[in-house]
Design a protein around this motif. Structure first.
Motif, short mmCIF file in Angstrom:
data_model
loop_
_atom_site.label_atom_id
_atom_site.label_comp_id
_atom_site.label_asym_id
_atom_site.label_seq_id
_atom_site.Cartn_x
_atom_site.Cartn_y
_atom_site.Cartn_z
N GLY A 53 104.77 76.37 76.21
CA GLY A 53 104.71 76.32 77.67
C GLY A 53 105.78 75.46 78.31
O GLY A 53 105.85 75.37 79.55
N ALA A 54 106.65 74.83 77.53
CA ALA A 54 107.71 73.98 78.09
C ALA A 54 108.65 74.81 78.95
O ALA A 54 108.99 75.94 78.63
N ASP A 55 109.07 74.22 80.06
CA ASP A 55 110.03 74.84 80.98
C ASP A 55 110.91 73.72 81.52
O ASP A 55 110.42 72.80 82.17
N THR A 56 112.21 73.78 81.25
CA THR A 56 113.12 72.72 81.66
C THR A 56 113.87 73.06 82.96
O THR A 56 114.90 72.46 83.24
N ALA A 57 113.32 73.98 83.75
CA ALA A 57 113.99 74.40 84.99
C ALA A 57 114.29 73.20 85.90
O ALA A 57 115.35 73.17 86.54
N SER A 74 112.28 77.71 64.29
CA SER A 74 110.99 78.38 64.44
C SER A 74 110.71 78.64 65.91
O SER A 74 111.29 78.00 66.79
N GLY A 75 109.80 79.56 66.16
CA GLY A 75 109.39 79.86 67.53
C GLY A 75 110.42 80.69 68.27
O GLY A 75 111.23 81.40 67.66
N ARG A 76 110.37 80.56 69.59
CA ARG A 76 111.36 81.27 70.41
C ARG A 76 111.59 80.50 71.69
O ARG A 76 110.72 79.77 72.18
N LEU A 77 112.79 80.69 72.24
CA LEU A 77 113.25 79.92 73.39
C LEU A 77 114.07 80.82 74.29
O LEU A 77 114.97 81.51 73.82
N TYR A 78 113.75 80.82 75.57
CA TYR A 78 114.50 81.62 76.53
C TYR A 78 115.61 80.76 77.14
O TYR A 78 115.35 79.68 77.66
N THR A 105 109.75 78.24 76.90
CA THR A 105 109.16 78.84 75.72
C THR A 105 107.68 79.06 75.97
O THR A 105 107.04 78.30 76.68
N ASP A 106 107.18 80.11 75.40
CA ASP A 106 105.75 80.38 75.52
C ASP A 106 105.00 79.83 74.30
O ASP A 106 103.94 79.23 74.44
N ILE A 107 105.57 79.99 73.11
CA ILE A 107 104.88 79.60 71.88
C ILE A 107 105.40 78.32 71.25
O ILE A 107 104.88 77.86 70.25
N GLY A 108 106.44 77.75 71.82
CA GLY A 108 107.07 76.57 71.25
C GLY A 108 108.29 76.97 70.43
O GLY A 108 108.49 78.14 70.10
#
Length: 122
Positions: A53-57, A74-78, A105-108
């Motif tokens: 759930g992190a969002d660095t906007a 690991s995981g995924r990052l937009y 990221t949704d899942i970390g």
């Protein structure tokens, strides 16, 4: 002085959670763990962990005047700058000045970063 060294250990194990440090301004969203650093050049290798759930906007995009390499462990990052989801196995070699982020990221996600401040462009 050469880059610091250490014997084999696993920073991802639960018993090593206390080694991670919050990134200032991104508390409870993103943490880092420096694996190795050269005190003379400033070159370092670290892990960056984005919590689900992190969002660095709010922090916006960023760039460095030095090259950097990243690998998604690991995981995924937009990455908004590239309009792209980075997933486990993605790699990038960023030239100085390349804009990246903000991230979400949704899942970390765990990212391995290798940064080379001694190659900073002035």
């Amino acid at each position: 002085m050469p880059k610091s060294t250490s014997t084999y250990w696993n920073p991802l194990l639960l018993e090593n959670q206390g080694q991670w440090q919050p990134i200032q301004g991104l508390d409870n969203l993103v943490e880092e763990l420096t694996l190795s650093i050269d005190q003379e050049t400033g070159n370092y290798t670290r892990l960056t962990r984005f919590h689900p759930g992190a969002d660095t906007a709010k922090a916006g995009s960023k760039s460095h005047n030095y090259p950097e390499e990243i690998f998604i462990v690991s995981g995924r990052l937009y990455d908004q700058a590239f309009d792209m989801w980075l997933e486990r196995g993605h790699y990038a070699s960023r030239p100085p000045g390349e804009v990246h982020g903000p991230f979400k990221t949704d899942i970390g996600c765990v990212v391995l970063e290798m940064s080379f401040p001694h190659q900073a462009q002035k």
